[in-house]
Design a protein around this motif. Structure first.
Motif, PDB file in Angstrom:
ATOM      1  N   ILE A 122       0.832  -1.204   0.000  1.00  0.00           N
ATOM      2  CA  ILE A 122       0.000   0.000   0.000  1.00  0.00           C
ATOM      3  C   ILE A 122       0.866   1.253   0.000  1.00  0.00           C
ATOM      4  O   ILE A 122       0.611   2.214  -0.744  1.00  0.00           O
ATOM      5  CB  ILE A 122      -0.947  -0.005   1.214  1.00  0.00           C
ATOM      6  N   TRP A 182      -0.675   1.252   8.767  1.00  0.00           N
ATOM      7  CA  TRP A 182      -1.434   1.458   7.540  1.00  0.00           C
ATOM      8  C   TRP A 182      -1.699   2.956   7.331  1.00  0.00           C
ATOM      9  O   TRP A 182      -1.910   3.681   8.302  1.00  0.00           O
ATOM     10  CB  TRP A 182      -2.794   0.762   7.604  1.00  0.00           C
ATOM     11  N   SER A 215      -4.311   5.889   6.558  1.00  0.00           N
ATOM     12  CA  SER A 215      -5.743   5.928   6.852  1.00  0.00           C
ATOM     13  C   SER A 215      -6.546   5.917   5.559  1.00  0.00           C
ATOM     14  O   SER A 215      -6.074   6.353   4.497  1.00  0.00           O
ATOM     15  CB  SER A 215      -6.087   7.187   7.658  1.00  0.00           C
ATOM     16  N   THR A 216      -7.783   5.414   5.645  1.00  0.00           N
ATOM     17  CA  THR A 216      -8.647   5.412   4.457  1.00  0.00           C
ATOM     18  C   THR A 216      -8.969   6.842   4.028  1.00  0.00           C
ATOM     19  O   THR A 216      -9.123   7.117   2.835  1.00  0.00           O
ATOM     20  CB  THR A 216      -9.958   4.657   4.758  1.00  0.00           C
ATOM     21  N   GLU A 217      -9.023   7.772   4.983  1.00  0.00           N
ATOM     22  CA  GLU A 217      -9.289   9.168   4.647  1.00  0.00           C
ATOM     23  C   GLU A 217      -8.141   9.758   3.839  1.00  0.00           C
ATOM     24  O   GLU A 217      -8.368  10.430   2.823  1.00  0.00           O
ATOM     25  CB  GLU A 217      -9.491   9.994   5.916  1.00  0.00           C
ATOM     26  N   SER A 218      -6.899   9.509   4.252  1.00  0.00           N
ATOM     27  CA  SER A 218      -5.759  10.059   3.522  1.00  0.00           C
ATOM     28  C   SER A 218      -5.653   9.440   2.133  1.00  0.00           C
ATOM     29  O   SER A 218      -5.318  10.121   1.163  1.00  0.00           O
ATOM     30  CB  SER A 218      -4.465   9.827   4.304  1.00  0.00           C
ATOM     31  N   LEU A 219      -5.975   8.154   2.025  1.00  0.00           N
ATOM     32  CA  LEU A 219      -5.958   7.492   0.725  1.00  0.00           C
ATOM     33  C   LEU A 219      -7.031   8.069  -0.184  1.00  0.00           C
ATOM     34  O   LEU A 219      -6.779   8.391  -1.355  1.00  0.00           O
ATOM     35  CB  LEU A 219      -6.162   5.988   0.909  1.00  0.00           C
ATOM     36  N   ALA A 220      -8.258   8.237   0.336  1.00  0.00           N
ATOM     37  CA  ALA A 220      -9.364   8.776  -0.459  1.00  0.00           C
ATOM     38  C   ALA A 220      -9.060  10.198  -0.929  1.00  0.00           C
ATOM     39  O   ALA A 220      -9.319  10.557  -2.085  1.00  0.00           O
ATOM     40  CB  ALA A 220     -10.650   8.753   0.358  1.00  0.00           C
ATOM     41  N   MET A 238      -9.996   4.011  -8.009  1.00  0.00           N
ATOM     42  CA  MET A 238      -9.503   2.892  -7.204  1.00  0.00           C
ATOM     43  C   MET A 238      -8.920   1.790  -8.090  1.00  0.00           C
ATOM     44  O   MET A 238      -7.931   1.153  -7.723  1.00  0.00           O
ATOM     45  CB  MET A 238     -10.629   2.326  -6.336  1.00  0.00           C
TER      46      MET A 238
END
Length: 209
Positions: free
Chosen positions: A7, A50, A52-57, A67
């Motif tokens: 990731i 990992w 965060s999903t927020e930083s990835l989004a 995606m």
């Protein structure tokens, strides 16, 4: 199963695809510039972390990336030939908490330098300030250091002493009792240190021209 490394590598490739360093990607996504720094990818206890999903989004949105494309970046090593290494000004490098006792970068204050892939995940960059090392390294020069690289006689090295002094020299000779270092510029002097006083020594593997 996905791994932490996959990731983070995909995020590095996403940044490179957009012509950005990891810190540049974080800024573009409206995040703290250090969000994707190497030091943020591990916990203080040394466990992988990992993103965060927020930083990835936010990163996907900022670069206009779907995606599906991001998943391709996980699997395709040809998507990018570079990643970021932590970078800090040399004058700040000796400050508390910037290195652990093994000479690996840690703590806050590091930026990122986009750099071709290097096998050592603990590699880092130091930006030279001033001309005390000229003409070899001038103000603004960047050196990349690999703690994992084997240090040999005549290698250019970064040395940290147990009293917190950090220096850039050339290894003249090393014995179980002493470390002899050669100056790189007229403004410097040769050093002979008791081996017990050297906390760590790492080889310089690249320098900007």
């Amino acid at each position: 199963m996905l791994t932490h490394a996959q990731i983070w590598t995909a995020l590095d490739r996403l940044a490179a695809r957009a012509g950005l360093s990891p810190s540049g990607l974080a800024r573009k996504a409206g995040l703290d510039p250090t969000t994707f720094n190497r030091s943020k990818r591990m916990t203080p206890e040394g466990r992988s972390r990992w993103p965060s999903t927020e930083s990835l989004a936010k990163s996907l949105a900022a670069t206009g990336t779907g995606m599906e494309t991001f998943v391709q970046l996980i699997d395709d090593p040809e998507r990018s030939s570079s990643h970021g290494v932590p970078m800090i000004e040399f004058t700040q490098a000796a400050a508390d908490s910037h290195f652990d006792d093994s000479g690996h970068p840690t703590g806050k204050g590091w930026d990122e330098l986009a750099f071709p892939a290097i096998a050592d995940d603990s590699a880092y960059a130091l930006k030279i300030v001033g001309d005390s090392m000229a003409p070899l390294y001038r103000d603004g020069s960047v050196i990349v250091v690999s703690p994992a690289a084997t240090v040999r006689k005549d290698d250019r090295v970064v040395v940290m002493t147990k009293d917190g002094q950090i220096m850039v020299k050339e290894l003249k000779q090393q014995t179980p009792k002493v470390v002899e270092l050669r100056a790189l510029a007229k403004a410097q002097k040769d050093e002979t240190l008791p081996a017990r006083d050297v906390l760590w020594m790492a080889r310089i593997v690249w320098a900007s021209q």
